[in-house]
Design a protein around this motif. Structure first.
Motif, PDB file in Angstrom:
ATOM      1  N   ASP A  50      12.606  -4.458   8.101  1.00 15.21           N
ATOM      2  CA  ASP A  50      13.169  -3.008   8.428  1.00 15.21           C
ATOM      3  C   ASP A  50      13.181  -2.736   9.717  1.00 15.21           C
ATOM      4  OD1 ASP A  50      10.386  -1.062   8.121  1.00 15.21           O
ATOM      5  OD2 ASP A  50      10.528  -3.128   8.262  1.00 15.21           O
ATOM      6  N   ASN A  65       7.655   0.385   7.526  1.00 17.93           N
ATOM      7  CA  ASN A  65       6.536  -0.541   6.851  1.00 17.93           C
ATOM      8  C   ASN A  65       5.533  -0.931   7.747  1.00 17.93           C
ATOM      9  OD1 ASN A  65       4.960  -1.516   4.956  1.00 17.93           O
ATOM     10  ND2 ASN A  65       6.592  -3.087   4.301  1.00 17.93           N
ATOM     11  N   SER A  71       3.534  -3.755   6.525  1.00 20.15           N
ATOM     12  CA  SER A  71       4.026  -5.264   6.011  1.00 20.15           C
ATOM     13  C   SER A  71       3.116  -6.424   6.334  1.00 20.15           C
ATOM     14  CB  SER A  71       5.127  -5.501   7.358  1.00 20.15           C
ATOM     15  OG  SER A  71       5.890  -6.666   7.263  1.00 20.15           O
ATOM     16  N   GLN A  82       7.130  -4.572  -1.962  1.00 16.35           N
ATOM     17  CA  GLN A  82       8.511  -4.325  -1.069  1.00 16.35           C
ATOM     18  C   GLN A  82       8.844  -2.802  -0.953  1.00 16.35           C
ATOM     19  OE1 GLN A  82      12.067  -6.219  -2.629  1.00 16.35           O
ATOM     20  NE2 GLN A  82      10.770  -8.198  -2.553  1.00 16.35           N
ATOM     21  N   ARG A  83       9.263  -2.340   0.174  1.00 14.67           N
ATOM     22  CA  ARG A  83       9.672  -0.853   0.430  1.00 14.67           C
ATOM     23  C   ARG A  83      11.049  -0.702   0.570  1.00 14.67           C
ATOM     24  NH1 ARG A  83       5.862   2.469   3.628  1.00 14.67           N
ATOM     25  NH2 ARG A  83       7.042   4.268   4.446  1.00 14.67           N
ATOM     26  N   LEU A 112       7.689   2.103  -3.270  1.00 13.06           N
ATOM     27  CA  LEU A 112       6.779   0.730  -3.195  1.00 13.06           C
ATOM     28  C   LEU A 112       7.078   0.002  -4.305  1.00 13.06           C
ATOM     29  CD1 LEU A 112       3.844   2.290  -1.254  1.00 13.06           C
ATOM     30  CD2 LEU A 112       5.843   1.224  -0.196  1.00 13.06           C
ATOM     31  N   ALA A 139       5.868   6.257  -1.340  1.00 11.04           N
ATOM     32  CA  ALA A 139       5.527   5.912   0.039  1.00 11.04           C
ATOM     33  C   ALA A 139       4.577   7.074   0.495  1.00 11.04           C
ATOM     34  CB  ALA A 139       6.443   5.565   1.141  1.00 11.04           C
ATOM     35  N   ASP A 198       1.159   5.929   1.830  1.00 12.57           N
ATOM     36  CA  ASP A 198       0.721   5.787   3.287  1.00 12.57           C
ATOM     37  C   ASP A 198      -0.189   6.772   3.889  1.00 12.57           C
ATOM     38  OD1 ASP A 198       2.973   4.055   3.214  1.00 12.57           O
ATOM     39  OD2 ASP A 198       4.449   5.401   4.022  1.00 12.57           O
ATOM     40  N   HIS A 217       1.176  -1.042  13.389  1.00  8.23           N
ATOM     41  CA  HIS A 217       1.071  -2.144  12.495  1.00  8.23           C
ATOM     42  C   HIS A 217       0.319  -3.134  12.951  1.00  8.23           C
ATOM     43  CE1 HIS A 217       2.862  -6.070  11.303  1.00  8.23           C
ATOM     44  NE2 HIS A 217       2.547  -5.483  10.060  1.00  8.23           N
TER      45      HIS A 217
END
Length: 584
Positions: free
Chosen positions: A303, A308, A311, A324-325, A337, A354, A358, A478
């Protein structure tokens, strides 16, 4: 009348600017005029800038095409082939050269060498005189190239020993000089492009994202062979991030034909020359970028907005497949998700929102690692540890390559032994520094740090914002999560299990599935959540430590290119060369 064709060859691109091509083509036309023939120009057999000494013209050039045509009978017997001399045809060693010549004449070609006007055919070569003359001529062509090649190798080896820069003309695209004796000068606007690449990589952005920014902001392209004009291609940032010339280092490479057959860049000597070029990147920035790249190797980034933040870490709790998002531009959930096996139609695993996942995961990770995500002091220690880990890996890999080179050369190259000793010392210092930082981190009282509610609120807002600043913040977030968390198993709307890299397992209860009208107080037709919530069996099992987790199915690691064995004997007469593969 026999068909007449010609074969033209020269070895290097520099000869294209000279007289070789004109001389060969005019000689062929002149011979045809003198003997009443017409040159067939529909079949153009030309190997321009192709070596006859390495045999490249026979392997992948026009000469190979000619051989195939004779073998398949596409040329009539008696066809005349005009060449300037045998050394235009080949400069291979005598056995290979003579086999090539015989294969052409035995399949019906008549060869004319224009420098001496001699005719070579199956009938004329039955003569002992012609047979011996052809052997001597072919042998002389190979020996001439071998002698020139040897002299070039010795010349380049001498320049390498002296540390001279005069014999080696090429350099990275951000450097220039007026002539080979002048010092290198930095082209500052190109160097600044390289620095921006490293800064963005250190923040967590990948090569494609950096290339996109570079094209949008019209950064100057900092490469020497610019084949894309002013455009950055997706691989260019990665190539710059691997190029140690930014640190001023240079490794001479063996450019013999044998070495280039192994890799188009030749074979490395294993000895890096420091301060060979002007440095444009600091060691600290280099290692920060490398540490970020190592952290991003968990999974490929797909993305472009870096939404994400989990990830490569998030897996389906029901089957172990990656989650997978699927971005939703208008929906309330921000993204779905979805289990990868469900996408493929192999399972019916539930899907989660999400927005309801999240924030809960981020809060749980933050609660366990306030020192990494909230404390500047401890975050800097963690970043320094990551930099040292990257540096240690690079030193270890280089040490292994030097050890292989020493074994290959039988320990005869003292420079390699000295380099190995230096690397061992650097490895020890790197390990000691990391151990010191680890102790310093352990002594930091992370438990006393309070949960920064404002930071969490800001992080939640930027999770779904589309802007350059938010994208960089998500990329950085991330990286921090990937350095701390090993795996997250998701059971949508029930529970998530987080396994940290220190071995800690933490269950994270998730809110049950609700309609947007119940979950959003600002909704037009908002209804309060139901008072009674059904028990979640998986959540209860997780809290009791009874939940059996599937093995996460991580992508197979990409195959790494194995470095060729290092061969470097500077004292030997046949030492490797830096420039041309020899006169051909």
């Amino acid at each position: 009348m026999s068909r007449v064709i010609s074969y033209t060859r020269f070895s290097t691109r520099r000869q294209a600017a000279g007289d070789s091509y004109r001389r060969q083509t005019e000689a062929a036309l002149k011979w045809c005029k003198q003997h009443g023939h017409e040159l067939d120009t529909t079949l153009r057999l030309e190997d321009l800038g192709v070596s006859g000494y390495s045999g490249a013209n026979a392997k992948r050039g026009a000469l190979g095409v000619l051989q195939l045509m004779t073998l398949e009978g596409k040329l009539e017997p008696g066809t005349i082939l005009l060449i300037e001399a045998f050394d235009r045809l080949t400069r291979l060693p005598l056995p290979d050269a003579y086999e090539l010549l015989l294969s052409l004449v035995n399949n019906g070609l008549t060869i004319v060498t224009l420098t001496d006007g001699k005719v070579w055919s199956k009938r004329t070569m039955s003569s002992l005189e012609s047979f011996l003359l052809s052997l001597v001529t072919l042998y002389r062509g190979h020996q001439e190239s071998e002698y020139k090649s040897q002299r070039l190798r010795e010349t380049f080896a001498t320049h390498r020993k002296r540390g001279s820069r005069e014999a080696f003309g090429s350099a990275p695209g951000w450097l220039t000089r007026s002539d080979k004796t002048a010092p290198w000068q930095i082209i500052e606007e190109r160097a600044e492009s390289v620095r921006k690449v490293f800064e963005l990589a250190a923040k967590g952005l990948g090569g494609k994202a950096i290339a996109k920014i570079a094209n949008e902001e019209s950064w100057p392209v900092p490469t020497r062979l610019n084949l894309t004009g002013k455009r950055w291609h997706a691989q260019m940032p990665g190539q710059l991030l691997r190029n140690r010339a930014v640190l001023g280092e240079h490794e001479h490479r063996i450019q013999t034909h044998e070495a280039r057959a192994e890799h188009w860049r030749g074979r490395g000597t294993g000895i890096a020359r420091v301060d060979y070029y002007p440095r444009i990147i600091s060691d600290e920035l280099w290692h920060r970028a490398r540490a970020a790249i190592e952290s991003r190797k968990i999974a490929p980034r797909r993305d472009r907005h870096y939404f994400n933040i989990f990830s490569g870490l998030l897996f389906c709790g029901h089957c172990g497949a990656p989650m997978q998002r699927k971005i939703e531009r208008r929906g309330w959930s921000r993204a779905q998700l979805v289990c990868a096996d469900k996408v493929a139609g192999a399972t019916k695993c539930p899907t989660g929102a999400a927005l309801q996942t999240d924030e809960h995961l981020l809060l749980a990770i933050f609660a366990e690692a306030t020192d990494m995500l909230g404390s500047d002091a401890t975050r800097k220690i963690e970043e320094r540890i990551a930099v040292l880990d990257s540096q240690f890996k690079r030193l270890r890999d280089e040490s292994e390559r030097i050890a292989d080179a020493i074994a290959t050369t039988g320990g005869r190259v003292t420079a390699l032994i000295s380099k190995a000793e230096q690397l061992q010392e650097e490895l020890l210092n790197c390990a000691l520094q990391r151990e010191t930082l680890a102790v310093e981190l352990a002594l930091t009282d992370g438990s006393s740090a309070e949960l920064d509610v404002d930071w969490i609120s800001d992080a939640r807002d930027m999770l779904y914002e589309i802007s350059d600043a938010a994208r960089e913040a998500r990329a950085s977030l991330h990286l921090r999560i990937a350095r701390l968390v090993e795996t997250v198993w998701l059971y949508p709307y029930e529970v998530a299990m987080i396994r940290f890299k220190n071995g800690l397992m933490k269950p994270v209860p998730l809110p049950p599935k609700q309609l947007p009208s119940r979950a959003k107080p600002e909704a037009k037709y908002h209804k309060p959540p139901a008072r009674k919530i059904k028990p979640q069996p998986l959540q209860m099992m997780a809290l009791r430590g009874q939940l059996e987790l599937p093995e996460p199915r991580r992508p197979a690691p990409a195959l790494q290119h194995q470095a060729a064995p290092l061969l470097y004997e500077p004292d030997a007469p046949g030492a490797a060369q830096e420039g041309s593969g020899g006169a051909q």
